[in-house]
Design a protein around this motif. Structure first.
Motif, PDB file in Angstrom:
ATOM      1  N   ILE A   7       0.842  -1.193   0.000  1.00 55.78           N
ATOM      2  CA  ILE A   7       0.000   0.000   0.000  1.00 55.78           C
ATOM      3  C   ILE A   7       0.875   1.240   0.000  1.00 55.78           C
ATOM      4  O   ILE A   7       1.962   1.240   0.577  1.00 55.78           O
ATOM      5  CB  ILE A   7      -0.950  -0.029   1.215  1.00 55.78           C
ATOM      6  CG1 ILE A   7      -1.982   1.082   1.133  1.00 55.78           C
ATOM      7  CG2 ILE A   7      -0.190   0.012   2.522  1.00 55.78           C
ATOM      8  CD1 ILE A   7      -3.121   0.906   2.106  1.00 55.78           C
ATOM      9  N   THR A   8       0.386   2.289  -0.644  1.00 58.63           N
ATOM     10  CA  THR A   8       1.102   3.556  -0.614  1.00 58.63           C
ATOM     11  C   THR A   8       0.807   4.272   0.703  1.00 58.63           C
ATOM     12  O   THR A   8      -0.187   3.973   1.392  1.00 58.63           O
ATOM     13  CB  THR A   8       0.689   4.475  -1.780  1.00 58.63           C
ATOM     14  OG1 THR A   8      -0.684   4.837  -1.626  1.00 58.63           O
ATOM     15  CG2 THR A   8       0.926   3.792  -3.131  1.00 58.63           C
ATOM     16  N   GLU A   9       1.648   5.231   1.028  1.00 54.99           N
ATOM     17  CA  GLU A   9       1.465   5.998   2.260  1.00 54.99           C
ATOM     18  C   GLU A   9       0.139   6.757   2.239  1.00 54.99           C
ATOM     19  O   GLU A   9      -0.585   6.797   3.244  1.00 54.99           O
ATOM     20  CB  GLU A   9       2.629   6.969   2.423  1.00 54.99           C
ATOM     21  CG  GLU A   9       2.631   7.692   3.752  1.00 54.99           C
ATOM     22  CD  GLU A   9       3.859   8.559   3.930  1.00 54.99           C
ATOM     23  OE1 GLU A   9       3.693   9.678   4.457  1.00 54.99           O
ATOM     24  OE2 GLU A   9       4.973   8.134   3.557  1.00 54.99           O
ATOM     25  N   LYS A  10      -0.198   7.362   1.105  1.00 58.88           N
ATOM     26  CA  LYS A  10      -1.470   8.106   1.000  1.00 58.88           C
ATOM     27  C   LYS A  10      -2.664   7.187   1.235  1.00 58.88           C
ATOM     28  O   LYS A  10      -3.624   7.555   1.911  1.00 58.88           O
ATOM     29  CB  LYS A  10      -1.594   8.765  -0.372  1.00 58.88           C
ATOM     30  CG  LYS A  10      -0.834  10.034  -0.519  1.00 58.88           C
ATOM     31  CD  LYS A  10      -1.138  10.631  -1.888  1.00 58.88           C
ATOM     32  CE  LYS A  10      -0.697  12.069  -1.951  1.00 58.88           C
ATOM     33  NZ  LYS A  10      -1.070  12.688  -3.226  1.00 58.88           N
ATOM     34  N   ALA A  11      -2.635   5.997   0.661  1.00 58.05           N
ATOM     35  CA  ALA A  11      -3.739   5.054   0.850  1.00 58.05           C
ATOM     36  C   ALA A  11      -3.819   4.600   2.306  1.00 58.05           C
ATOM     37  O   ALA A  11      -4.915   4.448   2.853  1.00 58.05           O
ATOM     38  CB  ALA A  11      -3.587   3.860  -0.084  1.00 58.05           C
ATOM     39  N   VAL A  80      -0.205  -3.011  -5.863  1.00 61.39           N
ATOM     40  CA  VAL A  80       0.113  -1.834  -5.060  1.00 61.39           C
ATOM     41  C   VAL A  80      -1.156  -1.007  -4.963  1.00 61.39           C
ATOM     42  O   VAL A  80      -1.636  -0.476  -5.970  1.00 61.39           O
ATOM     43  CB  VAL A  80       1.256  -1.006  -5.695  1.00 61.39           C
ATOM     44  CG1 VAL A  80       1.576   0.201  -4.828  1.00 61.39           C
ATOM     45  CG2 VAL A  80       2.494  -1.868  -5.918  1.00 61.39           C
ATOM     46  N   ASP A  82      -3.246   2.099  -4.121  1.00 59.34           N
ATOM     47  CA  ASP A  82      -3.039   3.534  -4.036  1.00 59.34           C
ATOM     48  C   ASP A  82      -4.405   4.196  -3.900  1.00 59.34           C
ATOM     49  O   ASP A  82      -5.437   3.520  -3.935  1.00 59.34           O
ATOM     50  CB  ASP A  82      -2.313   4.010  -5.302  1.00 59.34           C
ATOM     51  CG  ASP A  82      -1.614   5.344  -5.141  1.00 59.34           C
ATOM     52  OD1 ASP A  82      -1.721   5.967  -4.057  1.00 59.34           O
ATOM     53  OD2 ASP A  82      -0.968   5.783  -6.101  1.00 59.34           O
ATOM     54  N   THR A 103      -5.759  -0.005  -7.954  1.00 56.33           N
ATOM     55  CA  THR A 103      -4.711  -1.022  -7.960  1.00 56.33           C
ATOM     56  C   THR A 103      -3.717  -0.721  -9.067  1.00 56.33           C
ATOM     57  O   THR A 103      -4.079  -0.597 -10.224  1.00 56.33           O
ATOM     58  CB  THR A 103      -5.307  -2.423  -8.193  1.00 56.33           C
ATOM     59  OG1 THR A 103      -6.245  -2.698  -7.153  1.00 56.33           O
ATOM     60  CG2 THR A 103      -4.224  -3.488  -8.179  1.00 56.33           C
ATOM     61  N   ARG A 104      -2.469  -0.604  -8.658  1.00 59.15           N
ATOM     62  CA  ARG A 104      -1.366  -0.529  -9.604  1.00 59.15           C
ATOM     63  C   ARG A 104      -0.650  -1.864  -9.468  1.00 59.15           C
ATOM     64  O   ARG A 104      -0.864  -2.590  -8.501  1.00 59.15           O
ATOM     65  CB  ARG A 104      -0.425   0.623  -9.271  1.00 59.15           C
ATOM     66  CG  ARG A 104      -1.132   1.977  -9.250  1.00 59.15           C
ATOM     67  CD  ARG A 104      -0.174   3.111  -8.940  1.00 59.15           C
ATOM     68  NE  ARG A 104      -0.845   4.349  -8.666  1.00 59.15           N
ATOM     69  CZ  ARG A 104      -1.336   5.181  -9.558  1.00 59.15           C
ATOM     70  NH1 ARG A 104      -1.252   4.892 -10.838  1.00 59.15           N
ATOM     71  NH2 ARG A 104      -1.919   6.306  -9.198  1.00 59.15           N
TER      72      ARG A 104
END
Length: 128
Positions: A7-11, A80, A82, A103-104
């Motif tokens: 996961i990204t930090e923003k998510a 990933v 996001d 989803t990336r």
């Protein structure tokens, strides 16, 4: 251990807000239908996983599942998760926030793929 989902930090920040509002959450990677192929976020108990769902791992303390058929398409990629501005599904918990999960992906390296093969298949969800 090679992560199949991250996961990204923003998510992760959005999930923290959602957990404060809704309590425990889970994710399910949609295989199409109404919302395309979107990661859907639900309060635990609002979405029933079953033995056809594959547990990819956890993100920000939330279990992340994907349907078995969809997993076969994506088994060679790391997902990933996001978040982007916009309105996603009315069914996913982030919809009222003015953002949607996205989803990336990237293909596993040869070393990561070998490590995953050595680990064996991921767990399936238990019947709810």
């Amino acid at each position: 251990m090679v992560a199949r989902v991250e996961i990204t930090e923003k998510a992760a920040e959005v999930i923290a807000r959602l957990r404060a509002q809704h309590g425990a959450l889970l994710f399910h990677q949609s295989g199409g239908c109404c919302d395309g192929s979107a990661p859907m976020c639900y309060p635990v108990g609002d979405f029933r996983v079953g033995p056809q769902d594959v547990l990819l791992g956890e993100i920000a303390g939330c279990k992340f599942y994907i349907g078995a058929a969809q997993f076969e398409y994506w088994r060679h990629t790391r997902l990933v998760i996001d978040v982007v501005p916009g309105r996603g599904s009315g069914f996913s918990a982030e919809a009222p926030e003015g953002v949607r999960f996205l989803t990336r992906s990237r293909v596993f390296t040869d070393d990561e793929a070998a490590a995953l093969d050595a680990e064996g298949p991921p767990a399936r969800a238990a019947c709810a």
